[in-house]
Motif scaffolding. Structure first.
Motif: not given
Length: 129
Positions: A54-57, A68-71, A97-98, A103-109
């Protein structure tokens, strides 16, 4: 999307991944930890890498930047470009990237290359930002 089926490594560097939500992606580069950079199913980016944990964006290429989000481990991250940033365990390459999700939740970071299965950083297929 975390459900990937990988053929045996003995088949060769060109492995096929089956993702439950994105169809088929073909691996194009191999790394010691798994698949490496492979072609994605979406048009936004031709290349993806899997998260090794699990990695943070982040908003910038540093762990001190805004979250921003967690991958999630095993999920794909689209690699749009790379830049140098904070060094994480000896690796200073960060990818912009993202998440490779519907979609719709594709945050960039930004995500550190250390926690992506992209092979040697920077991955040669990815352009510098």
């Amino acid at each position: 999307m975390a459900n990937f089926v990988r053929p045996l490594a003995g088949i060769g560097a060109s492995m096929v991944l089956m993702a439950a939500t994105t169809g088929v992606a073909v691996a194009s580069e191999s790394s010691s930890s798994g698949v490496g950079v492979y072609t994605c199913g979406f048009q936004a980016a031709p290349w993806c890498a899997l998260a090794l944990t699990n990695v943070n964006q982040r908003a910038q290429p540093t762990s001190k930047s805004a979250y921003i989000a967690t991958i999630s481990k095993g999920d794909a991250f689209e690699l749009w470009c790379y830049s140098e940033g904070e060094t994480i365990n000896g690796d200073n390459i960060w990818y912009y990237g993202s998440p490779n999700v519907e979609p719709p939740y594709r945050p960039e970071g930004w995500v550190t290359g250390y926690w992506l299965d992209g092979g040697h950083d920077p991955a040669p297929q990815i352009r510098h930002c």
